[in-house]
Scaffold this motif. Structure first.
Motif, PDB file in Angstrom:
ATOM      1  N   UNK A 197     -42.304  17.042  28.373  1.00 52.28           N
ATOM      2  CA  UNK A 197     -41.226  16.174  28.856  1.00 52.28           C
ATOM      3  C   UNK A 197     -41.732  14.760  29.088  1.00 52.28           C
ATOM      4  N   UNK A 198     -40.844  13.801  28.909  1.00 50.97           N
ATOM      5  CA  UNK A 198     -41.137  12.427  29.318  1.00 50.97           C
ATOM      6  C   UNK A 198     -40.800  12.361  30.805  1.00 50.97           C
ATOM      7  N   UNK A 199     -41.600  11.645  31.574  1.00 52.74           N
ATOM      8  CA  UNK A 199     -41.409  11.613  33.018  1.00 52.74           C
ATOM      9  C   UNK A 199     -41.102  10.203  33.511  1.00 52.74           C
ATOM     10  N   UNK A 200     -40.087  10.113  34.352  1.00 50.15           N
ATOM     11  CA  UNK A 200     -39.785   8.882  35.080  1.00 50.15           C
ATOM     12  C   UNK A 200     -39.950   9.239  36.551  1.00 50.15           C
ATOM     13  N   UNK A 201     -40.369   8.286  37.365  1.00 53.45           N
ATOM     14  CA  UNK A 201     -40.506   8.595  38.779  1.00 53.45           C
ATOM     15  C   UNK A 201     -39.815   7.547  39.648  1.00 53.45           C
ATOM     16  N   UNK A 202     -39.419   7.997  40.822  1.00 58.22           N
ATOM     17  CA  UNK A 202     -38.872   7.096  41.834  1.00 58.22           C
ATOM     18  C   UNK A 202     -39.409   7.586  43.176  1.00 58.22           C
ATOM     19  N   UNK A 214     -25.116  12.523  45.915  1.00 57.67           N
ATOM     20  CA  UNK A 214     -23.710  12.142  46.002  1.00 57.67           C
ATOM     21  C   UNK A 214     -23.430  10.956  45.063  1.00 57.67           C
ATOM     22  N   UNK A 215     -24.316   9.974  45.079  1.00 57.57           N
ATOM     23  CA  UNK A 215     -24.101   8.784  44.256  1.00 57.57           C
ATOM     24  C   UNK A 215     -24.263   9.073  42.768  1.00 57.57           C
ATOM     25  N   UNK A 216     -25.199   9.967  42.433  1.00 54.83           N
ATOM     26  CA  UNK A 216     -25.352  10.359  41.028  1.00 54.83           C
ATOM     27  C   UNK A 216     -24.048  11.017  40.554  1.00 54.83           C
ATOM     28  N   UNK A 217     -23.527  11.922  41.365  1.00 60.81           N
ATOM     29  CA  UNK A 217     -22.327  12.674  40.972  1.00 60.81           C
ATOM     30  C   UNK A 217     -21.063  11.822  40.968  1.00 60.81           C
ATOM     31  N   UNK A 218     -21.101  10.695  41.671  1.00 60.20           N
ATOM     32  CA  UNK A 218     -19.932   9.813  41.684  1.00 60.20           C
ATOM     33  C   UNK A 218     -19.990   8.752  40.594  1.00 60.20           C
ATOM     34  N   UNK A 274     -37.102  15.157  26.126  1.00 62.47           N
ATOM     35  CA  UNK A 274     -36.244  15.262  27.299  1.00 62.47           C
ATOM     36  C   UNK A 274     -36.926  14.547  28.453  1.00 62.47           C
ATOM     37  N   UNK A 275     -36.154  13.792  29.192  1.00 62.80           N
ATOM     38  CA  UNK A 275     -36.705  13.007  30.284  1.00 62.80           C
ATOM     39  C   UNK A 275     -36.357  13.617  31.631  1.00 62.80           C
ATOM     40  N   UNK A 276     -37.386  13.798  32.445  1.00 69.55           N
ATOM     41  CA  UNK A 276     -37.187  14.315  33.792  1.00 69.55           C
ATOM     42  C   UNK A 276     -37.467  13.172  34.771  1.00 69.55           C
ATOM     43  N   UNK A 277     -36.514  12.927  35.654  1.00 72.97           N
ATOM     44  CA  UNK A 277     -36.726  11.940  36.715  1.00 72.97           C
ATOM     45  C   UNK A 277     -37.173  12.697  37.964  1.00 72.97           C
ATOM     46  N   UNK A 278     -38.376  12.391  38.438  1.00 73.10           N
ATOM     47  CA  UNK A 278     -38.890  13.013  39.656  1.00 73.10           C
ATOM     48  C   UNK A 278     -38.726  12.021  40.807  1.00 73.10           C
ATOM     49  N   UNK A 279     -37.929  12.409  41.785  1.00 73.26           N
ATOM     50  CA  UNK A 279     -37.720  11.559  42.958  1.00 73.26           C
ATOM     51  C   UNK A 279     -38.448  12.222  44.124  1.00 73.26           C
ATOM     52  N   UNK A 280     -39.598  11.657  44.453  1.00 76.21           N
ATOM     53  CA  UNK A 280     -40.478  12.270  45.455  1.00 76.21           C
ATOM     54  C   UNK A 280     -41.331  11.185  46.085  1.00 76.21           C
ATOM     55  N   UNK A 281     -41.326  11.104  47.407  1.00 74.09           N
ATOM     56  CA  UNK A 281     -42.092  10.034  48.063  1.00 74.09           C
ATOM     57  C   UNK A 281     -43.555  10.408  48.302  1.00 74.09           C
ATOM     58  N   UNK A 340     -31.300   3.554  40.675  1.00 75.95           N
ATOM     59  CA  UNK A 340     -31.542   2.536  39.639  1.00 75.95           C
ATOM     60  C   UNK A 340     -32.240   3.125  38.427  1.00 75.95           C
ATOM     61  N   UNK A 341     -33.285   3.916  38.670  1.00 75.80           N
ATOM     62  CA  UNK A 341     -34.032   4.526  37.561  1.00 75.80           C
ATOM     63  C   UNK A 341     -33.127   5.498  36.794  1.00 75.80           C
TER      64      UNK A 341
END
Length: 131
Positions: free
Chosen positions: A34-39, A73-77, A10-17, A47-48
């Motif tokens: 978990x596999x991790x992707x970051x932004x 909002x953009x993810x849900x749209x 399972x891939x978790x995208x962590x969006x954290x600056x 994009x990620x």
């Protein structure tokens, strides 16, 4: 056969600056398998998310450029990723922030100050067991 190995990661995208927090959260969740992707900002988050189609997104609200509400909002749209559950993980904890995030489709709202990394890992696990 070890069932966990046969199941796709399972891939978790962590969006954290915040780099420190991002790497701590990533390490803690990797420990759970978990596999991790970051932004690091709102722009790359979308994009990620579109590239990797993560199993779950962990989203900070205070981001450079596009903020977390806008990303949510953009993810849900977006038809390709709108079903991906999004957990908000933020320092913002006012009732109106929480309400706004829920209205936009967040499945959970964690206030950073109130949660340890173990709590975070537990929340992610609980949420993914529902999918």
């Amino acid at each position: 056969i070890n069932f966990m190995e046969t199941e796709a990661k399972k891939t978790i995208l962590i969006v954290e600056d915040d780099e420190f927090l991002r790497s701590l959260a990533a390490k803690r969740l990797e420990k759970e398998g978990y596999a991790i992707e970051v932004a690091v900002d709102g722009e790359s988050a979308l994009n990620v998310a579109l590239e990797t189609k993560p199993t779950l997104v962990l989203l900070d609200l205070l981001l450079p450029g596009r903020d977390g509400f806008e990303v949510l909002k953009q993810i849900k749209e977006n038809a390709l990723i709108k079903t991906v559950p999004v957990i908000i993980f933020s320092n913002l904890g006012r009732a109106e922030d929480i309400e706004k995030a829920q209205k936009l489709g967040a499945v959970d709202f964690l206030i950073k100050a109130n949660f340890t990394l173990d709590d975070l890992a537990q929340k992610v696990k609980e949420r993914l067991s529902k999918t």
